[in-house]
Design a protein around this motif. Structure first.
Motif, short mmCIF file in Angstrom:
data_model
loop_
_atom_site.label_atom_id
_atom_site.label_comp_id
_atom_site.label_asym_id
_atom_site.label_seq_id
_atom_site.Cartn_x
_atom_site.Cartn_y
_atom_site.Cartn_z
N ARG A 34 32.86 -16.74 33.09
CA ARG A 34 34.17 -17.21 32.62
C ARG A 34 35.31 -16.58 33.44
O ARG A 34 36.49 -16.74 33.09
CB ARG A 34 34.34 -16.88 31.14
CG ARG A 34 33.54 -17.78 30.22
CD ARG A 34 33.84 -17.50 28.75
NE ARG A 34 32.98 -16.46 28.23
CZ ARG A 34 31.79 -16.68 27.67
NH1 ARG A 34 31.31 -17.91 27.57
NH2 ARG A 34 31.06 -15.67 27.21
N GLY A 35 34.96 -15.85 34.49
CA GLY A 35 35.97 -15.25 35.34
C GLY A 35 36.55 -13.97 34.80
O GLY A 35 37.61 -13.52 35.25
N ARG A 36 35.84 -13.33 33.86
CA ARG A 36 36.33 -12.08 33.26
C ARG A 36 35.40 -10.95 33.66
O ARG A 36 34.21 -10.98 33.37
CB ARG A 36 36.35 -12.20 31.73
CG ARG A 36 37.21 -13.34 31.21
CD ARG A 36 37.00 -13.51 29.72
NE ARG A 36 37.68 -14.69 29.19
CZ ARG A 36 37.45 -15.21 27.99
NH1 ARG A 36 36.56 -14.64 27.19
NH2 ARG A 36 38.11 -16.28 27.60
N LEU A 37 35.97 -9.95 34.30
CA LEU A 37 35.20 -8.79 34.72
C LEU A 37 35.77 -7.55 34.06
O LEU A 37 36.99 -7.36 34.02
CB LEU A 37 35.25 -8.64 36.24
CG LEU A 37 34.56 -9.73 37.06
CD1 LEU A 37 34.81 -9.53 38.54
CD2 LEU A 37 33.07 -9.75 36.77
N ALA A 38 34.90 -6.72 33.54
CA ALA A 38 35.32 -5.49 32.86
C ALA A 38 34.18 -4.49 32.93
O ALA A 38 33.09 -4.79 33.40
CB ALA A 38 35.70 -5.78 31.41
N GLU A 69 30.44 -13.19 30.58
CA GLU A 69 31.87 -13.05 30.80
C GLU A 69 32.23 -13.29 32.27
O GLU A 69 33.27 -13.87 32.58
CB GLU A 69 32.33 -11.65 30.37
CG GLU A 69 32.33 -11.44 28.87
CD GLU A 69 33.31 -12.36 28.17
OE1 GLU A 69 34.53 -12.16 28.34
OE2 GLU A 69 32.86 -13.29 27.47
N ARG A 70 31.36 -12.87 33.18
CA ARG A 70 31.62 -13.11 34.59
C ARG A 70 31.69 -14.59 34.90
O ARG A 70 32.53 -15.04 35.70
CB ARG A 70 30.53 -12.45 35.44
CG ARG A 70 30.76 -12.58 36.94
CD ARG A 70 29.57 -12.08 37.74
NE ARG A 70 28.38 -12.89 37.50
CZ ARG A 70 27.23 -12.72 38.14
NH1 ARG A 70 27.11 -11.76 39.03
NH2 ARG A 70 26.19 -13.49 37.87
N GLU A 117 32.47 1.21 29.61
CA GLU A 117 33.66 1.15 28.76
C GLU A 117 33.78 2.44 27.96
O GLU A 117 32.82 2.94 27.39
CB GLU A 117 33.56 -0.04 27.80
CG GLU A 117 34.84 -0.28 27.01
CD GLU A 117 34.73 -1.52 26.14
OE1 GLU A 117 33.95 -1.48 25.17
OE2 GLU A 117 35.42 -2.52 26.43
N TRP A 151 27.97 -9.06 30.04
CA TRP A 151 28.74 -9.00 31.28
C TRP A 151 28.55 -10.26 32.10
O TRP A 151 29.50 -10.82 32.66
CB TRP A 151 28.33 -7.76 32.07
CG TRP A 151 29.06 -7.65 33.38
CD1 TRP A 151 30.29 -7.09 33.58
CD2 TRP A 151 28.61 -8.11 34.66
NE1 TRP A 151 30.64 -7.18 34.91
CE2 TRP A 151 29.63 -7.80 35.60
CE3 TRP A 151 27.46 -8.75 35.11
CZ2 TRP A 151 29.53 -8.11 36.95
CZ3 TRP A 151 27.36 -9.06 36.47
CH2 TRP A 151 28.38 -8.74 37.36
N THR A 161 33.82 -3.17 37.29
CA THR A 161 32.46 -2.89 36.81
C THR A 161 31.67 -2.10 37.82
O THR A 161 31.14 -1.03 37.52
CB THR A 161 31.70 -4.20 36.51
OG1 THR A 161 32.55 -5.11 35.82
CG2 THR A 161 30.46 -3.92 35.67
#
Length: 332
Positions: free
Chosen positions: A246-250, A243-244, A13, A240, A49
């Motif tokens: 929860r279906g959130r990737l960044a 969050e993954r 990030e 990470w 990611t």
């Protein structure tokens, strides 16, 4: 015991994704200098990611910057491609770095089915043909001709084919073809590894190039000068992973930011389970746990995957583990 590296070109990030590719090249040079045996690169698609999408291209750049370390894919997701084309690509790599190329292949899409379809419009059901693809790839990388066709350029050396997996399927396939096998221990924190290795070794059919089974596992590990420091930097990956789920990737976040925000209370049970199996701590602690794992699984090589928001932290981790295992002295 030998140590190797799996690098996934992780985006950070606040930095461009292209910087992750350059970080990979810098790490490859360091890994060779430290005495690591292999430097493997993964293939993923459509992820903010893990941005290493073309290991075969990146391997060529690594080959130009190194002289000794083996370079490999971990792996090429074979159902996306023609086995002949992959054989040709890796024969070219073998010509660039003779005797140093590993061709690790997997059956998974390396993304979701939308990307699988875009990469290969005939992707539906392609994974069912994985065994036939492996058979053809094994032939085209080891023989002058197969099915009346040759994969060029030919040379004195041929890529070493590996089967990658995180289930019994890959273990049995590797055993059937007499190929080396790498288990993705870090995918599921080691779940199923004992069974997979047992199947691989008990069912192994010797091949000309590999008369005996050859196995390794890839673990996620992070060492720092103190356990407290290591646990702090591990927050980036822990966040990470939560969050993954929860279906959130960044992109990977700064651990200082993660610590300031705090992790959710409902994540604590999952975090505690994750941390109980994590290879995180000071160098001696991490090395002790790695040796214990290798002994329990009867392995003489481990592949280390490390994420850290600070590239210097990741490099320091690999350097500390190299010192604990005296890799530089052995390489010299």
């Amino acid at each position: 015991m030998k140590l190797s590296v799996l690098d996934q070109s992780v985006a950070l990030e606040g930095q461009g994704e292209d910087a992750a590719i350059r970080d990979t090249l810098a790490l490859a040079e360091q890994a060779e200098a430290l005495g690591y045996s292999r430097f493997w690169l993964s293939e993923h698609h459509g992820m903010p990611t893990i941005v290493g999408t073309a290991p075969e291209v990146l391997m060529a750049a690594v080959a130009a910057r190194t002289r000794r370390i083996r370079i490999g894919s971990a792996g090429v997701m074979l159902p996306h491609y023609s086995a002949l084309k992959v054989a040709e690509q890796f024969r070219v790599l073998e010509a660039l770095a003779p005797g140093r190329i590993d061709l690790g292949v997997g059956r998974a899409p390396g993304s979701d089915m939308r990307f699988a379809q875009a990469l290969n419009p005939l992707a539906h059901g392609a994974a069912e043909h994985f065994p036939e693809q492996v058979r053809d790839l094994q032939a085209w990388t080891s023989q002058p001709s197969h099915r009346g066709l040759s994969a060029h350029p030919l040379g004195a050396h041929a890529p070493e084919l590996w089967i990658l997996g995180s289930s019994d399927y890959g273990a049995q396939l590797a055993a059937h073809f007499g190929l080396p096998y790498a288990f993705a221990y870090f995918f599921m924190d080691g779940q199923g590894v004992e069974r997979a290795l047992e199947l691989y070794r008990s069912l192994y059919r010797p091949s000309e190039r590999h008369p005996r089974p050859q196995a390794t596992v890839c673990v996620w590990a992070l060492a720092a000068d103190s356990a407290k420091e290591a646990c702090h930097h591990a927050l980036s990956r822990e966040h990470w992973r939560m969050e993954r789920q929860r279906g959130r990737l960044a992109a990977l976040q700064d651990p200082d930011l993660v610590a300031a925000q705090g992790l959710r209370a409902e994540d604590q049970p999952a975090l505690e389970a994750m941390r109980a199996k994590a290879f995180v701590g000071d160098p001696a602690e991490v090395a002790t746990r790695l040796r214990a794992l290798a002994a329990a699984l009867e392995l003489d090589e481990l592949v280390i995957n490390t994420w850290a928001w600070h590239p210097g932290v990741r490099q320091r981790s690999y350097a500390l583990l190299a010192r604990e295992f005296a890799l530089e002295a052995r390489a010299a």
